[in-house]
Scaffold this motif. Structure first.
Motif, mmCIF file in Angstrom:
data_model
loop_
_atom_site.group_PDB
_atom_site.id
_atom_site.type_symbol
_atom_site.label_atom_id
_atom_site.label_comp_id
_atom_site.label_asym_id
_atom_site.label_seq_id
_atom_site.Cartn_x
_atom_site.Cartn_y
_atom_site.Cartn_z
ATOM 1 N N ALA A 161 0.834 -1.210 0.000
ATOM 2 C CA ALA A 161 0.000 0.000 0.000
ATOM 3 C C ALA A 161 0.867 1.256 0.000
ATOM 4 O O ALA A 161 0.548 2.246 -0.669
ATOM 5 N N PHE A 162 1.978 1.226 0.753
ATOM 6 C CA PHE A 162 2.889 2.381 0.792
ATOM 7 C C PHE A 162 3.480 2.643 -0.596
ATOM 8 O O PHE A 162 3.570 3.793 -1.037
ATOM 9 N N ALA A 163 3.868 1.560 -1.292
ATOM 10 C CA ALA A 163 4.402 1.697 -2.650
ATOM 11 C C ALA A 163 3.352 2.304 -3.577
ATOM 12 O O ALA A 163 3.648 3.206 -4.378
ATOM 13 N N ALA A 164 2.097 1.836 -3.458
ATOM 14 C CA ALA A 164 1.013 2.339 -4.305
ATOM 15 C C ALA A 164 0.754 3.820 -4.056
ATOM 16 O O ALA A 164 0.574 4.600 -5.004
ATOM 17 N N VAL A 165 0.767 4.214 -2.779
ATOM 18 C CA VAL A 165 0.551 5.625 -2.415
ATOM 19 C C VAL A 165 1.645 6.509 -3.013
ATOM 20 O O VAL A 165 1.388 7.651 -3.420
ATOM 21 N N ARG A 166 2.863 5.971 -3.100
ATOM 22 C CA ARG A 166 3.979 6.726 -3.674
ATOM 23 C C ARG A 166 4.025 6.622 -5.202
ATOM 24 O O ARG A 166 4.962 7.143 -5.821
ATOM 25 N N GLY A 167 3.052 5.901 -5.797
ATOM 26 C CA GLY A 167 2.979 5.812 -7.254
ATOM 27 C C GLY A 167 3.860 4.750 -7.869
ATOM 28 O O GLY A 167 4.114 4.755 -9.072
ATOM 29 N N ARG A 168 4.340 3.799 -7.037
ATOM 30 C CA ARG A 168 5.191 2.719 -7.535
ATOM 31 C C ARG A 168 4.425 1.410 -7.556
ATOM 32 O O ARG A 168 3.635 1.151 -6.637
#
Length: 326
Positions: free
Chosen positions: A271-278
């Motif tokens: 989820a953290f990666a998704a929030v950062r656009g990765r």
């Protein structure tokens, strides 16, 4: 052998990233200096987890949770936990219908999408236990009948770490149900000035009136599905497993983390990666979620606790001792 990342099969995350930024901007109208807190709330929402928020009174724990719920176009309910609160006050109760002479189930406040539980440690054990099934299974069983809760379902619970009178400590089994425990600190001097200024500028207008809904339940379900498809390499999975494994035989810890903690780290890292656009997880994503995932799942030995050591200190020691994957 590790599978190479397929760069032709990327997960489209532009909409998700734009929506997250819009949520941050919307909450930033009222909430000052709690960027990390808000980001962790968004991450836990995408990871389909519940959050325990700990901090002294008056630092905007409850108002942040309420405003966070308002940016979502979903139902919201608030339950103030008190020492005399009964399980039926949370789950609901059967009421006699005088017209049909039959009992009908009247749903309690837990049957909502975002549920804010204020001062969760004030209610007795049996009322806290009533949350076990709803938090883990997304269902409630009353009088032998099981009722499913509508998605999304997220519990945001607050507790005061200082005041002990009239409180009941949450058992480890229930703490483990929370994907994050977020510790909220006092604001910095600069943020304190901004808080006072924004309150003065509102001229008595309620904070809730300045926040508008941004995210629908349908879009949220779509973003959760995208988050599940984030790429995680084998070496990242091994990195998570090594960190969690070291909590179980660390000399400073009386209790280590469970496999549920490993899964929580995996899901929140994605989820953290998704929030950062990765669309792939990097070691920094894992490090970002370690404290909120582990700090309520590990227990210090009495000797270290008396010396003033914290769980965060031990987590940092473990991170330093595990080789970062390249």
């Amino acid at each position: 052998m590790e599978e190479p990342i397929d760069f032709n099969n990327r997960v489209p995350l532009e909409d998700l990233k734009d929506t997250v930024n819009a949520i941050k901007q919307e909450l930033g109208k009222v909430i000052v200096g709690q960027e990390n807190f808000i980001e962790l709330l968004i991450v836990s929402l995408l990871a389909d987890g519940h959050v325990l928020i700990e901090g002294v009174p008056g630092i905007a724990k409850t108002i942040t949770a309420k405003l966070f719920a308002k940016v979502l176009k979903t139902d919201f309910s608030r339950i103030q936990f008190t020492p005399d609160l009964m399980p039926s006050d949370v789950l609901g109760t059967s009421v006699l219908n005088m017209k049909t002479s039959e009992f009908e189930f009247k749903k309690g406040p837990i049957f909502s999408n975002i549920v804010l539980i204020d001062e969760i440690n004030r209610a007795p054990a049996k009322t806290q236990a009533a949350l076990f099934e709803t938090m883990e299974e997304r269902q409630a069983t009353i009088d032998g009948t099981t009722y499913n809760l509508d998605a999304p379902f997220m519990v945001l619970a607050t507790q005061n770490p200082i005041e002990q009178e009239g409180t009941y400590a949450l058992p480890e089994a229930q703490l483990d149900r929370f994907i994050f425990k977020i510790k909220v600190d006092y604001p910095s001097l600069e943020d304190e000035v901004k808080i006072i200024e924004t309150h003065h500028m509102r001229k008595g207008e309620k904070p809730q009136e300045q926040i508008h809904a941004i995210l629908t339940a349908k879009d949220l379900a779509d973003y959760k599905a995208k988050t599940q498809n984030i790429t995680v390499e084998e070496k990242i999975i091994k990195y998570i497993a090594e960190i969690v494994s070291k909590t179980r035989n660390h000399p400073h810890l009386y209790l280590g983390a469970s496999p549920r903690a490993s899964i929580a780290i995996l899901n929140t890292s994605k989820a953290f990666a998704a929030v950062r656009g990765r669309d792939f997880v990097i070691p920094e994503d894992v490090k970002n979620v370690l404290n909120p995932v582990l700090n309520h799942r590990i227990i210090l030995t009495p000797e270290r606790e008396m010396e003033g050591m914290t769980t965060e200190n031990v987590i940092e020691m473990i991170v330093q001792s595990v080789e970062v994957p390249r």
